[in-house]
Design a protein around this motif. Structure first.
Motif: not given
Length: 357
Positions: A275-278, A280-290, A350-352
């Motif tokens: 997820v990219r919070f545009v 806020s300029g923050i990106s996050h790699i998600c765990s399964t089911g998050e 589901k992806g980026a």
């Protein structure tokens, strides 16, 4: 003498507007009264310490902000009182097994206590929707928003042919039972029917669960009516299936969902989601089911939230790109979905995914 008794007509309305509760802002309210409706349902009556009037549309909800054990929590509750009685605001809360907030309210909130509420919110209301020949359907504590609607209409002596069908487990579980009986007796255009899934021999009303045959027998002109429905998820699915079988047009059906949780969407893909919070300029790699809400909290990005079940719509976010699996319970309008809004509490990437946040 009332402070406004000496005002002339040109002064009265401005004076009243000056007392109006500011909508969609967080306000302190005092608990004026606690009413036992059934063994596990209470109504909490609130007034404004600033002597302001509450302004909302019948059917809307508010966010209740509480501090429980040093934790800030928020929940959405439909207003059960009508806007025609603006000097107090009422919410009617059913104690639920394991319900953190409902149990706290039942056990701790007392007359004189102060809490904060925010609102009003919600498109399920009489001002935004057409309601000629209304049919109100409710199950359990889902009666609260449609009761606000019924009270508003009868307060105005509205002469529409109103039909109200409420489903409860037993006669003792019928919320507002005496008031429903009184309204039906007072207003000849109002017909109220309570249906119990379990009842003793003293019960003379319909028994069982609503189905198409029962609805048509109680409301023969159902296909010409506008339906407002609210209840637990299982009740809503059953009611919608009955109305679909009868052939009610989708434009004649409006719903609000209460309680229950939507089934988790099983994500078996091995694709890494992010997820990219545009803004806020923050990106996050998600765990399964998050969920998107989980991702926001992990990233320190604030997302307002209330029901966390996909019902209230408080956590809606504009999705700029990407795909999500969203298992909501009606918290978004068709227009919001078309505009690529998603609910953070029940959407899993589901992806980026890029979000406008």
């Amino acid at each position: 003498m009332n402070a406004h008794a000496c005002l002339n007509a040109s002064e009265f309305l401005p004076a009243m507007r000056g007392r109006q509760w500011a909508p969609t802002t967080r306000q302190a309210v005092h608990c004026l009264r606690v009413i036992d409706e059934t063994d596990d349902v209470k109504t909490f009556v609130f007034t404004s310490p600033m002597d302001r009037m509450f302004c909302f549309s019948a059917g809307q909800y508010v966010l209740v902000h509480l501090n429980i054990n040093a934790h800030a929590v928020t929940r959405s509750y439909s207003v059960s009182s009508p806007p025609t009685r603006p000097l107090d605001l009422q919410i009617t809360v059913k104690r639920t097994l394991g319900g953190f907030v409902s149990n706290w309210l039942h056990d701790n909130l007392s007359v004189g206590d102060e809490i904060e509420i925010e609102g009003p919110l919600g498109s399920f209301n009489l001002e935004d929707l057409q309601y000629e020949r209304p049919l109100f359907l409710s199950g359990g504590s889902g009666i609260t928003p449609v009761m606000s609607m019924l009270r508003a209409l009868t307060d105005r002596a509205d002469d529409r042919e109103i039909r109200f069908i409420h489903s409860a487990k037993t006669p003792a579980d019928i919320i507002f039972r005496s008031e429903l009986d009184a309204l039906a007796a007072r207003f000849p255009n109002v017909q109220v029917t309570c249906v119990c899934s379990q009842a003793d021999i003293a019960w003379t009303g319909p028994t069982g669960r609503i189905d198409s045959e029962m609805l048509l027998s109680l409301v023969p002109d159902l296909q010409k009516r506008v339906v407002f429905a609210c209840g637990p998820e299982t009740y809503m699915k059953a009611a919608r299936a009955c109305l679909d079988a009868i052939g009610l047009a989708p434009s004649q059906y409006h719903q609000e969902s209460f309680g229950g949780s939507s089934p988790r969407v099983e994500l078996t893909s091995t694709i890494t989601s992010s997820v990219r919070f545009v803004r806020s300029g923050i990106s996050h790699i998600c765990s399964t089911g998050e969920t998107l809400l989980d991702a926001a909290r992990q990233s320190g990005v604030y997302v307002p939230t209330a029901c966390q079940q996909g019902v209230c719509g408080t956590c809606r976010i504009a999705k700029l790109s990407g795909e999500v699996a969203m298992d909501d319970l009606g918290g978004l309008t068709p227009e919001e979905k078309s505009a690529n809004y998603v609910l953070a509490c029940c959407s899993r990437p589901k992806g980026a995914v890029l979000l406008d946040l």
